[in-house]
Motif scaffolding. Structure first.
Motif, PDB file in Angstrom:
ATOM      1  N   GLU A 285       7.558  38.083  61.477  1.00 27.67           N
ATOM      2  CA  GLU A 285       6.808  38.491  62.657  1.00 27.67           C
ATOM      3  C   GLU A 285       6.873  37.421  63.738  1.00 27.67           C
ATOM      4  O   GLU A 285       6.878  37.741  64.932  1.00 27.67           O
ATOM      5  N   GLU A 286       6.940  36.150  63.354  1.00 27.00           N
ATOM      6  CA  GLU A 286       7.034  35.092  64.346  1.00 27.00           C
ATOM      7  C   GLU A 286       8.370  35.151  65.080  1.00 27.00           C
ATOM      8  O   GLU A 286       8.426  34.929  66.293  1.00 27.00           O
ATOM      9  N   GLN A 287       9.439  35.485  64.389  1.00 25.99           N
ATOM     10  CA  GLN A 287      10.732  35.639  65.056  1.00 25.99           C
ATOM     11  C   GLN A 287      10.675  36.766  66.092  1.00 25.99           C
ATOM     12  O   GLN A 287      11.225  36.635  67.195  1.00 25.99           O
ATOM     13  N   ILE A 288      10.004  37.861  65.762  1.00 24.06           N
ATOM     14  CA  ILE A 288       9.886  38.969  66.707  1.00 24.06           C
ATOM     15  C   ILE A 288       9.060  38.542  67.912  1.00 24.06           C
ATOM     16  O   ILE A 288       9.398  38.859  69.064  1.00 24.06           O
ATOM     17  N   ARG A 289       8.008  37.791  67.690  1.00 25.03           N
ATOM     18  CA  ARG A 289       7.177  37.316  68.806  1.00 25.03           C
ATOM     19  C   ARG A 289       7.943  36.321  69.675  1.00 25.03           C
ATOM     20  O   ARG A 289       7.772  36.290  70.895  1.00 25.03           O
ATOM     21  N   ILE A 290       8.781  35.516  69.063  1.00 33.19           N
ATOM     22  CA  ILE A 290       9.626  34.600  69.843  1.00 33.19           C
ATOM     23  C   ILE A 290      10.556  35.400  70.749  1.00 33.19           C
ATOM     24  O   ILE A 290      10.735  35.074  71.928  1.00 33.19           O
ATOM     25  N   ALA A 291      11.134  36.468  70.211  1.00 34.07           N
ATOM     26  CA  ALA A 291      12.033  37.305  71.015  1.00 34.07           C
ATOM     27  C   ALA A 291      11.292  37.947  72.179  1.00 34.07           C
ATOM     28  O   ALA A 291      11.809  38.011  73.303  1.00 34.07           O
ATOM     29  N   LEU A 292      10.075  38.428  71.955  1.00 31.12           N
ATOM     30  CA  LEU A 292       9.276  38.995  73.034  1.00 31.12           C
ATOM     31  C   LEU A 292       9.050  37.964  74.136  1.00 31.12           C
ATOM     32  O   LEU A 292       9.143  38.267  75.329  1.00 31.12           O
ATOM     33  N   ALA A 293       8.775  36.730  73.735  1.00 34.88           N
ATOM     34  CA  ALA A 293       8.504  35.662  74.703  1.00 34.88           C
ATOM     35  C   ALA A 293       9.764  35.188  75.412  1.00 34.88           C
ATOM     36  O   ALA A 293       9.687  34.605  76.498  1.00 34.88           O
ATOM     37  N   ALA A 294      10.937  35.406  74.805  1.00 35.78           N
ATOM     38  CA  ALA A 294      12.198  34.938  75.393  1.00 35.78           C
ATOM     39  C   ALA A 294      12.760  35.914  76.417  1.00 35.78           C
ATOM     40  O   ALA A 294      13.728  35.598  77.102  1.00 35.78           O
ATOM     41  N   HIS A 295      12.172  37.118  76.536  1.00 34.59           N
ATOM     42  CA  HIS A 295      12.558  38.074  77.567  1.00 34.59           C
ATOM     43  C   HIS A 295      11.846  37.745  78.880  1.00 34.59           C
ATOM     44  O   HIS A 295      10.993  36.869  78.946  1.00 34.59           O
ATOM     45  N   GLY A 296      12.194  38.459  79.941  1.00 34.43           N
ATOM     46  CA  GLY A 296      11.466  38.348  81.198  1.00 34.43           C
ATOM     47  C   GLY A 296      12.189  37.565  82.258  1.00 34.43           C
ATOM     48  O   GLY A 296      13.276  37.925  82.697  1.00 34.43           O
ATOM     49  N   GLY A 297      11.573  36.464  82.701  1.00 40.49           N
ATOM     50  CA  GLY A 297      12.174  35.656  83.754  1.00 40.49           C
ATOM     51  C   GLY A 297      11.481  34.316  83.871  1.00 40.49           C
ATOM     52  O   GLY A 297      10.421  34.088  83.278  1.00 40.49           O
ATOM     53  N   SER A 298      12.088  33.418  84.642  1.00 41.55           N
ATOM     54  CA  SER A 298      11.534  32.075  84.852  1.00 41.55           C
ATOM     55  C   SER A 298      11.599  31.701  86.317  1.00 41.55           C
ATOM     56  O   SER A 298      12.575  32.020  87.012  1.00 41.55           O
ATOM     57  N   VAL A 299      10.565  31.026  86.785  1.00 41.74           N
ATOM     58  CA  VAL A 299      10.582  30.329  88.068  1.00 41.74           C
ATOM     59  C   VAL A 299      10.548  28.843  87.749  1.00 41.74           C
ATOM     60  O   VAL A 299       9.645  28.382  87.048  1.00 41.74           O
ATOM     61  N   VAL A 300      11.553  28.095  88.211  1.00 44.72           N
ATOM     62  CA  VAL A 300      11.588  26.652  87.973  1.00 44.72           C
ATOM     63  C   VAL A 300      11.899  25.929  89.281  1.00 44.72           C
ATOM     64  O   VAL A 300      12.669  26.410  90.107  1.00 44.72           O
ATOM     65  N   GLU A 301      11.289  24.772  89.446  1.00 39.25           N
ATOM     66  CA  GLU A 301      11.561  23.959  90.620  1.00 39.25           C
ATOM     67  C   GLU A 301      12.764  23.073  90.337  1.00 39.25           C
ATOM     68  O   GLU A 301      12.866  22.443  89.274  1.00 39.25           O
ATOM     69  N   ILE A 302      13.706  23.041  91.284  1.00 42.77           N
ATOM     70  CA  ILE A 302      14.901  22.219  91.123  1.00 42.77           C
ATOM     71  C   ILE A 302      15.059  21.326  92.349  1.00 42.77           C
ATOM     72  O   ILE A 302      14.464  21.570  93.401  1.00 42.77           O
TER      73      ILE A 302
END
Length: 699
Positions: free
Chosen positions: A219-236
């Motif tokens: 179940e933790e692997q599935i939750r990691i996958a859920l968290a790895a989707h989406g998008g990121s805003v990062v300052e560069i």
């Protein structure tokens, strides 16, 4: 993705006038893999995790729409009409677009060569990169590259360091997500910027040791996958005065943000609150949770991101057997990642409407980390590939979109109200009310398109087309469907009005210099010889092509094919008439971009010519129109995403998606070690390329 205009916050909240900021900113060679039965040159692993093995299933579009070759064969040749400047046939069944007074003009044209674009000649002078299978990011002689941000890098200030063998969902929700696709930049002065990146999908086979399938995953692997989707805003930040950029790793980084499959969002527009969007957890049908499979995207003139949910269907199980679900290829059984094991909403036997809450364009404010992402229902629901905006000469906002599946359609949205520079509160309502259209193409050489690749007698694959209205606000123009049904089941609505079936329309971008619109048609191995037409002229189209569209003022357009991809030695290829002995081979165009000189940049996905995917550039005007050259190749088994050419043309950003995603690859047997080298695990990442002597890209 495309070259997008740059914005910075006008106040501490980032919500004041942003239009003013338009003025700112100014390895070892590997052996070829054995051929497999997957379209587009992808590995079985990519097909499984990216799109749920879509090419192994039947075509979702079983409508009776005529391929426009059938229509053209019944019509008189329009070649003489085109030369005279006349337009093609009127809309069948719904009336001419111009005859519907409630509609905004779907042919609204953009301002051309504005905001400083188009001041250069567009000359390109670099030695093309040769096709290869190296596990490296290969760039032209005289250029340098570096990695800006990679999977697992800290995004939030309290994020832990990445540890491949000790991952957790809590850590991943604060770290850069997995596969990276669409990239766009919001400069904050000369040396700092916000970078937005989509995280399209996860490949658990490469993320976790010993992974076999979703049913056996922890179940933790599935939750990691859920968290790895989406998008990121990062300052560069820029390194000195070079074209190199790096991740800001110190200080507050107050704009940094992670969006995941569990981030609270809201619906807006005509379908918000529809019974089709209501669930037990959200009986009002207004507050969806998370976004999935975000592929490409766009930006708005008021400085927000539009990110596109694409192959969302694959995340669900036990879909009811309905015509609507079948049209969207919703699984009727149990397979895949099994997100339903940790979140019941993914089981459609229990929550049948949850799937309708995905497949939208999502708007996100990168300057307000506390803002709620908005799913814009007025833009329709399908396998969105992109959402490219421009402002028409009449001031209305235009959004172009592709539906990335075999035999799907090209769409356009035109706002009801006009864009007002600086009036942020008003502009943020433009995507809620307007008219959604779908394209119908007609060739001008009936009887001449035989699938051989031979150009028709007039010397070009070209013709006319029209934008067919589907819905405007609460008014449907599709018989038997309400406005809410048109927006939630847009594919079925487009079927009914006779839209043209295309070869996987992916990115749709507008040239900032000429105003022409370009569509990447990636491939379609299912098109038969009987189904070829002038806009899709090859059967078993495994290499794809690019379409150029020029808007007219009454809802019509003219179009042509400047690029028919493949090996230049193949007689079925075409490079806008340029000498094919001088061009680079190209296969499977995916994402498009423009530099400020109007040159077309093309990234590829699934190269079927036996080499790595890459990034190419081609002038679309002048004596070098069609002179396509390869600018870079990505590492082994990776896909080229992005790309983004900065306004000053000193940097090219490219997202390297799924390096090492080849058949048989596992963490114990990796086939790539990019970007960290040695014995490291492959990590999807965003890289930047610049001229080593500080010249503009291509000089």
């Amino acid at each position: 993705m495309s070259l997008h205009r740059a914005f910075t916050p006008g106040s501490a909240t980032g919500r004041n006038v942003r239009a003013e900021l338009l003025r700112i900113c100014g390895g070892p060679v590997r052996k070829f893999l054995p051929l497999i039965s997957h379209q587009g040159g992808r590995s079985a692993l990519t097909c499984q995790f990216r799109c749920g093995n879509a090419c192994a299933h039947g075509v979702a579009n079983t409508s009776g729409n005529e391929y426009f070759g059938d229509i053209a064969a019944k019509a008189l040749s329009r070649r003489g009409m085109l030369r005279a400047g006349a337009l093609g046939a009127v809309v069948v069944g719904v009336g001419a677009a111009g005859a519907v007074p409630a509609l905004a003009d779907p042919g609204a044209e953009p301002e051309v060569a504005a905001n400083g674009f188009g001041w250069g000649r567009g000359d390109l002078r670099f030695t093309p990169v040769a096709p290869n299978t190296a596990d490296a990011l290969t760039v032209p002689q005289g250029y340098s590259s570096s990695v800006v941000v990679r999977w697992g890098d800290p995004v939030l200030p309290d994020a832990p360091a990445f540890d491949f063998d000790n991952q957790s969902a809590a850590a991943q929700a604060k770290q850069f997500g997995y596969n990276c696709d669409y990239v766009t930049l919001f400069p904050m002065g000369h040396h700092r910027a916000l970078l937005w990146v989509n995280h399209e999908y996860t490949d658990e086979n490469l993320m976790f040791r010993g992974y076999t399938n979703g049913a056996a995953a922890t179940e933790e692997q599935i939750r990691i996958a859920l968290a790895a989707h989406g998008g990121s805003v990062v300052e560069i930040e820029r390194r000195g005065n070079t074209g190199d950029w790096k991740l800001v790793t110190r200080g507050r980084r107050r704009y940094n943000r992670r969006i995941t499959a569990q981030t609270p969002m809201r619906f807006s527009g005509p379908a918000a609150g529809s019974a089709l969007l209501k669930t037990a957890a959200d009986p009002e049908g207004r507050t969806p949770l998370g976004m999935l499979n975000n592929c490409a995207g766009g930006t708005t003139p008021w400085g927000t991101v539009l990110t596109a949910e694409e192959n969302f269907n694959q995340y669900f199980v036990n879909g009811p057997r309905t015509p609507e679900n079948a049209r969207y290829s919703i699984p009727t059984g149990v397979s895949g990642r099994r997100f339903d094991r940790v979140e019941e909403r993914f089981d459609l036997a229990k929550h049948p409407n949850e799937v309708n809450r995905f497949g939208w364009i999502v708007e996100i404010d990168p300057f307000d980390p506390q803002s709620t992402p908005i799913k814009r229902t007025a833009l329709g629901r399908f396998a969105h590939e992109a959402a490219t905006t421009s402002v028409g000469r009449d001031g209305r906002l235009v959004v172009y979109m592709g539906d990335d599946s075999r035999f799907e359609y090209v769409y356009k949205f035109v706002s009801k109200e006009r864009y007002i520079p600086g009036f942020d509160r008003h502009n943020r309502t433009l995507l809620d009310e307007g008219t959604l259209y779908v394209a119908r193409f007609t060739g001008d050489s009936p009887g001449e398109i035989d699938g051989s690749g031979k150009l028709p007698a007039d010397g070009a694959f070209d013709g006319t087309g029209e934008w067919i209205p589907l819905v405007s606000g609460s008014e449907s123009f599709v018989d038997g469907m309400s406005a809410e049904q048109v927006l939630v089941f847009t594919r079925l609505a487009a079927d009914k009005v006779g839209a043209t079936k295309m070869d996987r329309p992916e990115d749709v971008e507008r040239n900032p210099v000429t105003g022409a619109v370009y569509v990447a048609l990636t491939n379609n191995g299912n098109r038969t010889a009987a189904q070829v037409d002038e806009a899709n002229p090859r059967p078993s189209n495994k290499h794809g092509h690019v379409l150029e569209l020029v808007e007219q003022r009454d809802g019509r357009f003219t179009w042509s094919l400047p690029l028919v991809c493949g090996d230049p030695n193949d007689a079925t290829t075409y490079f806008a008439g340029f000498d094919k002995t001088k061009v680079s081979p190209i296969s499977c165009p995916d994402n498009l971009a423009f530099d400020r000189d109007g040159n077309l940049w093309i990234s590829t996905d699934g190269n079927q010519l036996g080499s790595n995917d890459g990034l190419f550039v081609m002038p679309v005007r002048g004596p070098e129109r069609g002179y396509l050259r390869q600018f870079l190749t990505v590492p082994f088994a990776a896909e080229t995403c992005g790309p983004l050419v900065t306004d000053d043309q000193r940097s090219v950003f490219v997202a390297v998606q799924h390096p090492g995603e080849s058949d048989g690859a596992t963490p114990d047997n990796p086939t790539s070690h990019w970007p960290d080298g040695g014995a490291s695990q492959p990590r999807p990442a965003v890289a930047v390329v610049w001229h080593s002597r500080g010249k503009k890209i291509g000089a």
